[in-house]
Write a protein that holds these residues in place. Structure first.
Motif, PDB file in Angstrom:
ATOM      1  N   HIS A  54     -21.531  -6.530 -13.496  1.00 30.22           N
ATOM      2  CA  HIS A  54     -22.823  -6.723 -14.161  1.00 30.22           C
ATOM      3  C   HIS A  54     -22.670  -6.938 -15.671  1.00 30.22           C
ATOM      4  CE1 HIS A  54     -25.401  -5.893 -10.640  1.00 30.22           C
ATOM      5  NE2 HIS A  54     -24.310  -5.280 -10.230  1.00 30.22           N
ATOM      6  N   CYS A  62     -27.114 -10.975 -17.069  1.00 32.95           N
ATOM      7  CA  CYS A  62     -26.257 -10.315 -16.085  1.00 32.95           C
ATOM      8  C   CYS A  62     -25.650 -11.358 -15.149  1.00 32.95           C
ATOM      9  CB  CYS A  62     -27.058  -9.293 -15.284  1.00 32.95           C
ATOM     10  SG  CYS A  62     -26.062  -8.516 -13.988  1.00 32.95           S
ATOM     11  N   CYS A  65     -27.184 -10.035 -11.339  1.00 31.95           N
ATOM     12  CA  CYS A  65     -28.605  -9.850 -11.015  1.00 31.95           C
ATOM     13  C   CYS A  65     -29.391 -11.141 -11.231  1.00 31.95           C
ATOM     14  CB  CYS A  65     -29.205  -8.740 -11.868  1.00 31.95           C
ATOM     15  SG  CYS A  65     -28.523  -7.119 -11.492  1.00 31.95           S
ATOM     16  N   CYS A  76     -29.133  -5.019 -17.327  1.00 34.15           N
ATOM     17  CA  CYS A  76     -29.863  -5.019 -16.058  1.00 34.15           C
ATOM     18  C   CYS A  76     -30.038  -3.570 -15.594  1.00 34.15           C
ATOM     19  CB  CYS A  76     -29.103  -5.834 -15.017  1.00 34.15           C
ATOM     20  SG  CYS A  76     -27.539  -5.083 -14.538  1.00 34.15           S
TER      21      CYS A  76
HETATM   22 ZN   LIG Z   1     -26.913  -6.671 -13.127  1.00 32.11          ZN
END
Ligand SMILES: [Zn+2]
Length: 110
Positions: A54, A62, A65, A76
């Motif tokens: 991440h 990110c 995400c 995130c």
């Molecule tokens: Zn993330």
């Protein structure tokens, strides 16, 4: 991953967390010290691996995400959860919802 495998994986992880929680809350001191020797290293490795997935990209979003068209801004929810659980001193004594929840996520001095 199919639905059965995903469910099995999810169940196994929760069972492991439940087991560790029971040890922390119910085991004697030598057992807890032994637990720290092995499990803290495993948990920090798990956090590092999760956080690496991440990390923000060159545009500050990110890498994991969001969809392929629109990644979520960094940090995130994985990073905010890490901060809340690893940096905030005592999340158990502070509210996690309601109007004081944001204050509990502030970094500690020192
Ligand atoms: Zn993330």
């Amino acid at each position: 991953m199919n639905e059965v495998l995903a469910s099995t994986l999810r169940k196994a992880v929760y069972e492991r967390l439940d087991y560790l929680d029971r040890l922390v809350n119910e085991a004697d001191l030598p057992s807890r010290a032994s637990l720290a020797d092995t499990e803290i290293a495993r948990l920090t490795a798990a956090w590092r691996s999760l956080l690496a997935n991440h990390e923000p990209d060159e545009r500050g979003r990110c890498r994991a995400c969001g969809g392929w068209r629109r990644r979520r801004p960094h940090p995130c929810s994985v990073w905010t959860t890490a901060h809340k659980n690893l940096i905030v001193v005592d999340t158990r004594s502070t509210p996690t919802t309601g109007r004081h929840a944001a204050a509990s996520c502030l970094p500690t001095a020192g």
